[in-house]
Design a protein around this motif. Sequence first.
Motif, PDB file in Angstrom:
ATOM      1  N   MET A 149      -7.057  -9.579   2.830  1.00 24.40           N
ATOM      2  CA  MET A 149      -7.970  -8.466   3.078  1.00 24.40           C
ATOM      3  C   MET A 149      -7.793  -7.406   1.994  1.00 24.40           C
ATOM      4  N   GLU A 150      -8.874  -6.710   1.674  1.00 19.49           N
ATOM      5  CA  GLU A 150      -8.818  -5.654   0.668  1.00 19.49           C
ATOM      6  C   GLU A 150      -7.853  -4.550   1.100  1.00 19.49           C
ATOM      7  N   ILE A 151      -7.340  -3.806   0.122  1.00 21.69           N
ATOM      8  CA  ILE A 151      -6.320  -2.793   0.407  1.00 21.69           C
ATOM      9  C   ILE A 151      -6.887  -1.644   1.248  1.00 21.69           C
ATOM     10  N   ALA A 152      -8.131  -1.240   1.015  1.00 20.13           N
ATOM     11  CA  ALA A 152      -8.713  -0.150   1.806  1.00 20.13           C
ATOM     12  C   ALA A 152      -8.849  -0.560   3.271  1.00 20.13           C
ATOM     13  N   ARG A 153      -9.285  -1.784   3.498  1.00 16.58           N
ATOM     14  CA  ARG A 153      -9.389  -2.289   4.864  1.00 16.58           C
ATOM     15  C   ARG A 153      -8.013  -2.414   5.508  1.00 16.58           C
ATOM     16  N   THR A 154      -7.054  -2.865   4.723  1.00 17.63           N
ATOM     17  CA  THR A 154      -5.698  -3.030   5.249  1.00 17.63           C
ATOM     18  C   THR A 154      -5.117  -1.697   5.690  1.00 17.63           C
ATOM     19  N   VAL A 155      -5.299  -0.669   4.890  1.00 20.24           N
ATOM     20  CA  VAL A 155      -4.786   0.663   5.241  1.00 20.24           C
ATOM     21  C   VAL A 155      -5.471   1.177   6.501  1.00 20.24           C
ATOM     22  N   PHE A 156      -6.777   0.975   6.590  1.00 23.89           N
ATOM     23  CA  PHE A 156      -7.523   1.437   7.759  1.00 23.89           C
ATOM     24  C   PHE A 156      -7.069   0.717   9.027  1.00 23.89           C
ATOM     25  N   VAL A 157      -6.932  -0.601   8.949  1.00 24.81           N
ATOM     26  CA  VAL A 157      -6.456  -1.378  10.104  1.00 24.81           C
ATOM     27  C   VAL A 157      -5.028  -0.978  10.446  1.00 24.81           C
ATOM     28  N   GLY A 158      -4.205  -0.724   9.450  1.00 22.13           N
ATOM     29  CA  GLY A 158      -2.835  -0.299   9.697  1.00 22.13           C
ATOM     30  C   GLY A 158      -2.765   1.023  10.443  1.00 22.13           C
ATOM     31  N   PHE A 174       2.948  -1.410  10.932  1.00 24.72           N
ATOM     32  CA  PHE A 174       3.108  -1.817   9.533  1.00 24.72           C
ATOM     33  C   PHE A 174       3.063  -3.336   9.401  1.00 24.72           C
ATOM     34  N   LEU A 175       3.643  -4.041  10.363  1.00 20.09           N
ATOM     35  CA  LEU A 175       3.627  -5.496  10.346  1.00 20.09           C
ATOM     36  C   LEU A 175       2.206  -6.034  10.519  1.00 20.09           C
ATOM     37  N   THR A 176       1.421  -5.403  11.372  1.00 13.45           N
ATOM     38  CA  THR A 176       0.028  -5.802  11.543  1.00 13.45           C
ATOM     39  C   THR A 176      -0.756  -5.579  10.259  1.00 13.45           C
TER      40      THR A 176
END
Length: 112
Positions: free
Chosen positions: A27-36, A16-18
Amino acid sequence: MKVNYVMLVFGLLLGFLTAYSFYASGMEIARTVFVGIMSLLYFEAFLAFSFPDNPRGSMLMKVTGVSSFIVLVVLNIILSVADAGNTLFFILNSFMFIISALVIYKLVSIKL
C-alpha cells in the motif's frame, strides 16, 4: 474517564503493526499512515479507555471500537484489491471514522 496505560501501549503497538502490515502488502505510504492513525484510534477506544461511572457506555464503546476496526480492515483490503483511487480511499475511510466517532460519543454520553 479512566486510562489504562499498559493497554494504551499495547494499542499503540497493535496500531503500528497494522500500519506496517498494510505497508508490507504494497500500500502507498500516505494510505498506510492514514490507516495506521485510524487503527490506533480504534485500538485505543476499545483497549485503553473506560468510564467507571458508566460501565454500560464503556462496554458499548469497546464493542463499537472492535467492530469499527474490523470494518476498517475489510474495507481497506477491498479497496486495495479493487485498486481504488486515493480520493475514494480517503473519503470512505474518513466517512467511516466520523460515523464511528459519533456513535461512540452518543453511546458514552447516554445515561441508562
